[in-house]
Design a protein around this motif. Structure first.
Motif, PDB file in Angstrom:
ATOM      1  N   TYR B 250       0.832  -1.210   0.000  1.00 31.01           N
ATOM      2  CA  TYR B 250       0.000   0.000   0.000  1.00 31.01           C
ATOM      3  C   TYR B 250       0.867   1.259   0.000  1.00 31.01           C
ATOM      4  O   TYR B 250       0.617   2.197  -0.761  1.00 31.01           O
ATOM      5  N   LEU B 251       1.898   1.245   0.846  1.00 30.18           N
ATOM      6  CA  LEU B 251       2.750   2.439   0.940  1.00 30.18           C
ATOM      7  C   LEU B 251       3.502   2.677  -0.369  1.00 30.18           C
ATOM      8  O   LEU B 251       3.682   3.813  -0.801  1.00 30.18           O
ATOM      9  N   GLU B 252       3.926   1.603  -1.004  1.00 32.64           N
ATOM     10  CA  GLU B 252       4.646   1.753  -2.266  1.00 32.64           C
ATOM     11  C   GLU B 252       3.724   2.229  -3.384  1.00 32.64           C
ATOM     12  O   GLU B 252       4.127   2.964  -4.273  1.00 32.64           O
ATOM     13  N   PHE B 254       0.343   3.617  -3.015  1.00 31.40           N
ATOM     14  CA  PHE B 254      -0.521   4.797  -2.840  1.00 31.40           C
ATOM     15  C   PHE B 254      -0.096   5.667  -1.677  1.00 31.40           C
ATOM     16  O   PHE B 254      -0.926   6.360  -1.124  1.00 31.40           O
ATOM     17  N   ASP B 255       1.119   5.573  -1.204  1.00 32.98           N
ATOM     18  CA  ASP B 255       1.482   6.236   0.058  1.00 32.98           C
ATOM     19  C   ASP B 255       0.622   7.479   0.317  1.00 32.98           C
ATOM     20  O   ASP B 255       0.759   8.514  -0.332  1.00 32.98           O
ATOM     21  N   PRO B 256      -0.327   7.360   1.250  1.00 36.94           N
ATOM     22  CA  PRO B 256      -1.304   8.432   1.395  1.00 36.94           C
ATOM     23  C   PRO B 256      -0.721   9.725   1.969  1.00 36.94           C
ATOM     24  O   PRO B 256      -1.279  10.782   1.798  1.00 36.94           O
ATOM     25  N   LEU B 257       0.428   9.620   2.630  1.00 38.17           N
ATOM     26  CA  LEU B 257       0.966  10.826   3.253  1.00 38.17           C
ATOM     27  C   LEU B 257       2.014  11.501   2.385  1.00 38.17           C
ATOM     28  O   LEU B 257       2.132  12.715   2.335  1.00 38.17           O
ATOM     29  N   ASN B 258       2.795  10.699   1.721  1.00 40.23           N
ATOM     30  CA  ASN B 258       3.925  11.286   0.995  1.00 40.23           C
ATOM     31  C   ASN B 258       3.827  11.192  -0.525  1.00 40.23           C
ATOM     32  O   ASN B 258       4.707  11.676  -1.228  1.00 40.23           O
ATOM     33  N   GLY B 259       2.792  10.535  -1.011  1.00 42.21           N
ATOM     34  CA  GLY B 259       2.571  10.529  -2.445  1.00 42.21           C
ATOM     35  C   GLY B 259       3.567   9.711  -3.245  1.00 42.21           C
ATOM     36  O   GLY B 259       3.905  10.048  -4.358  1.00 42.21           O
ATOM     37  N   SER B 260       4.058   8.614  -2.660  1.00 42.01           N
ATOM     38  CA  SER B 260       4.952   7.737  -3.407  1.00 42.01           C
ATOM     39  C   SER B 260       4.091   6.802  -4.264  1.00 42.01           C
ATOM     40  O   SER B 260       3.192   6.155  -3.768  1.00 42.01           O
TER      41      SER B 260
END
Lengths: 440, 295
Positions: B250-252, B254-260
């Motif tokens: 998920y972080l890779e 759609f990283d919701p905080l940093n936009g990665s």
């Protein structure tokens, strides 16, 4: 040829004709929508980061109604997609149907291929004599500029610093601290009353990081954070500036100046405790007073003071970020979109953001929200502005924060002084080097 | 015969079409995207072969998440099944067992995100119920910062165990309910202890149910996501100690905080997880393959 086959063939032809007609109709409709003469028929597709019930949405809806009345050939279709609006429009962009305006924080919008907005900055605001560029202060322009071009149009901005309740300081005969030692010395006064100097929600990595960001900027100047993060060897992190900053963070966290158990406090528990008058300060951005509206006592007077100075080259820097509008390169109605954006900079709309959403707008002739009077007074002095997180978000890949800063700094900050500064900086340097090694 | 074939097609066709469109196509698309450098916002991406997979196998962040997942899978799994077996044994002979089961099952029907938020409130170091309770009963020395770095992973695993135990107990109880009572009566007459009854009667006769439960646990553990995310509280990325492969994906992506945004890489993680689930399920099914006991 059997009757059934004839029937099947006929039906298939009919279906083909129907499909072709539908496709043609659809493409003609699309052509109609695609007309991008700002004076012609266009529908501007605007994807907002607000939710329909947010006060900003009310202001935007009102502005749309006024704009459509003044420009009968242009419609604005606003979608209030919420905070993850950027992630929600990815498929729209992939399907070559990019929205015309996207809204959000500048750090998140950098992921899109954007249309330069220098011409928007030169456009006259309808019904006024000033251009868009003339009502946006230089500091905010800088935050929205890359390689000499304006890529975003800021309409709200947030400023970081220390927030306190006037009563909390006055009752202890304290003044807002201008220097770091003054600030830390106040911890004893709060401790004597069983209260923390600072209320901190340790669950929010970004809030924990603000301390280090500001101290690094104070000791090393506005580029110090980005300089260390982009050093692919990681060695810069071991420099004197970072040692001094980390030492101060360690001293603060180990001295019992923060709420007990801050390292395991989940947002918004500490923020609410601060709002209810338990403790001295909260380090945060100017969105915080509004967030605590419903929690704090009616008579609580919220005040702001900048992050204390340390006698370094970055003293008096103000950390800021903006909520901005951008126009993707793939937008189909760029001219109409810019015309609408110029309309949004009108004084009535900006005053609406200030009054209804209680946010700071770029226009200095707009009456700011009373809650943010101290911030407005500070900005009137035209201080040096530093992009949020010391410009880290623009200079390092987005996941640098998630993979390097959050885990390594998070452990240090939450160790309650157990981890030493050299150990922290060694780990930070190592994690940074490993991160860059994984980058293609 | 001809009519029969058309009739079959008429009934099977929609289901096949449904599966192909809503399950097959996304899997194929995920496989394809995993072979590209797709970033999500770029309109054009290029084929890069297995580069995402080779990068993944060397990615220290992914490898760390893999260990987290294994800990949840085995430590959490062992605890869930041990507690579920215990409850199952107790509930088998208990009065009001249906009511007790319903109570135990309740957490499973509540949205995990809501439960995780509740846990955050319960475990608040200063105002949380757990620490307040420990103080009340004079066990203040046991108070901990449950969501701090030292305890966060343990708290998450305990939360997952609490969340899952009711479901697995109910599942196992359903298996035990099928066992005719005379098997236990016969075992008792022959002097079998409770432990022997459990090992010689309950386990063999619920073997198929245990196998199904194990498959469900493995799938759930490998895909652990929402509970941990919500556990971290609003506006926060989970502590890295609790990152599972699904959270990393998920972080890779759609990283919701940093936009990665790394769609190609995220899809490669998704494919790896899919393969992992498939292999694990196949192995479990093989391990649990026994001749069916008729009763």
């Amino acid at each position: 040829m059997s009757p059934s086959r004839t029937l099947f063939t006929t039906r298939r032809r009919t279906a083909l004709v129907a499909l072709t007609t539908a496709a043609l109709a659809a493409s003609l409709t699309a052509c109609g929508e695609g007309t991008d003469s700002a004076g012609g028929d266009s529908t501007v597709d605007y994807v907002s980061q607000w939710n329909p019930q947010d006060p900003e949405a009310q202001v935007i809806n009102k502005a749309i109604a006024a704009f459509e009345k003044a420009n009968p050939g242009i419609k604005v279709k606003a979608t209030y997609a919420g905070r993850n609006n950027d992630a929600k429009i990815l498929n729209q962009i992939k399907a070559r149907n990019a929205p015309d305006i996207i809204e959000g924080g500048t750090m998140r919008l950098k992921q899109f291929k954007l249309e330069p907005l220098d011409d928007l900055y030169g456009m006259k605001i309808p019904g006024e004599t000033k251009t868009v560029g003339e009502v946006i202060p230089d500091g905010l322009k800088t935050l929205n500029t890359a390689e000499g071009k304006a890529y975003a149009a800021p309409y709200e901005y947030v400023v970081g610093g220390l927030w306190y309740q006037e009563k909390q300081l006055a009752s202890r005969d304290l003044k807002p601290p201008a220097q770091w030692p003054e600030f830390t010395a106040q911890a004893a006064r709060f401790k004597a009353d069983g209260q923390p100097l600072v209320q901190q929600d340790g669950s929010v990595a970004g809030y924990n990081f603000f301390w280090f960001v500001n101290l690094v900027a104070r000791y090393g100047g506005p580029d110090a954070m980005a300089k260390a993060a982009t050093d692919k060897t990681g060695e810069t992190w071991k420099g004197e500036v970072y040692q001094k900053a980390a030492d101060q963070v360690r001293a603060l966290t180990s001295a019992g100046a923060l709420n007990k158990g801050y390292e395991g406090t989940t947002f918004p528990a500490a923020q609410n405790a601060w709002a209810q008058g338990k403790g001295g300060y909260a380090l945060n951005f100017s969105w915080m007073p509004k967030e605590t509206d419903k929690v704090r006592a009616a008579d609580a007077k919220i005040r702001y003071t900048p992050f204390p100075n340390v006698g370094g080259p970055g003293d008096d820097l103000v950390e800021a970020d903006t909520t901005s509008w951008v126009v993707p390169q793939a937008a189909k109605h760029k001219d109409a979109a810019k015309k609408f954006l110029a309309h949004l900079y009108g004084k009535a709309t900006m005053q609406g953001f200030s009054d209804t959403a209680k946010t700071l707008t770029p226009r200095t002739d707009v009456t700011p929200p009373a809650l943010l009077a101290d911030v407005t007074a500070l900005l009137a002095k035209n201080p040096k502005v530093m992009p949020r997180l010391g410009n880290l978000e623009r200079t390092a890949p987005a996941d640098y924060i998630t993979k390097v800063i959050d885990p390594v700094y998070g452990d240090f900050f939450k160790s309650v002084g157990k981890q030493t500064t050299p150990d922290f900086l060694d780990k930070l340097a190592k994690a940074s080097k490993e991160f860059w090694a994984t980058q293609r | 015969m001809q009519r029969s074939r058309w009739t079959t097609l008429l009934f099977v066709g929609p289901a096949v079409l449904w599966l192909a469109v809503f399950f097959g196509a996304p899997v194929v698309a995920t496989l394809w995207v995993s072979l590209t450098d797709e970033q999500g916002v770029d309109e054009d991406s290029k084929f890069i072969g297995l580069a995402n997979y080779t990068r993944l196998l060397k990615d220290p962040y992914f490898i760390d998440t893999f260990w987290v997942m294994l800990k949840i899978l085995f430590i959490g799994g062992a605890a869930v099944f041990a507690i579920s077996f215990l409850f199952m044994t107790i509930l088998r002979e208990m009065r009001f067992k249906r009511f007790a089961r319903a109570v135990m099952f309740a957490p499973y029907i509540v949205i995990p995100v809501a439960l995780a938020i509740l846990w955050g409130v319960l475990l608040n170091p200063q105002t949380g119920l757990l620490n307040s309770f420990l103080d009340l009963v004079g066990a203040g020395a046991l108070k901990r910062v449950w969501l701090g770095p030292d305890w966060i992973f343990t708290s998450v695993v305990i939360g997952l165990i609490w969340l899952s135990t009711g479901f697995y107990t109910t599942l196992l109880c359903a298996g035990v309910d099928r066992i005719p009572a005379h098997y236990y009566e016969a075992a008792e007459l022959e002097g079998a202890s409770r432990w022997h009854q459990f090992v010689r009667v309950t386990i063999p006769m619920t073997w198929d149910v245990i196998g199904t439960a194990a498959v469900l646990w493995v799938i759930g553990a490998i895909n652990t996501f929402g509970f941990i995310f919500a556990f971290s509280g609003a506006g926060a990325t989970p502590d890295k100690r609790t990152w599972t492969p699904a959270i990393y994906l998920y972080l890779e992506t759609f990283d919701p905080l940093n936009g990665s945004l790394s769609y190609g890489y995220g899809c490669a993680i998704a494919v790896m997880l899919m393969l992992l689930v498939a292999v694990s399920v196949a192995l479990i099914r093989r391990a649990f393959r026994r001749e069916a006991v008729q009763f």
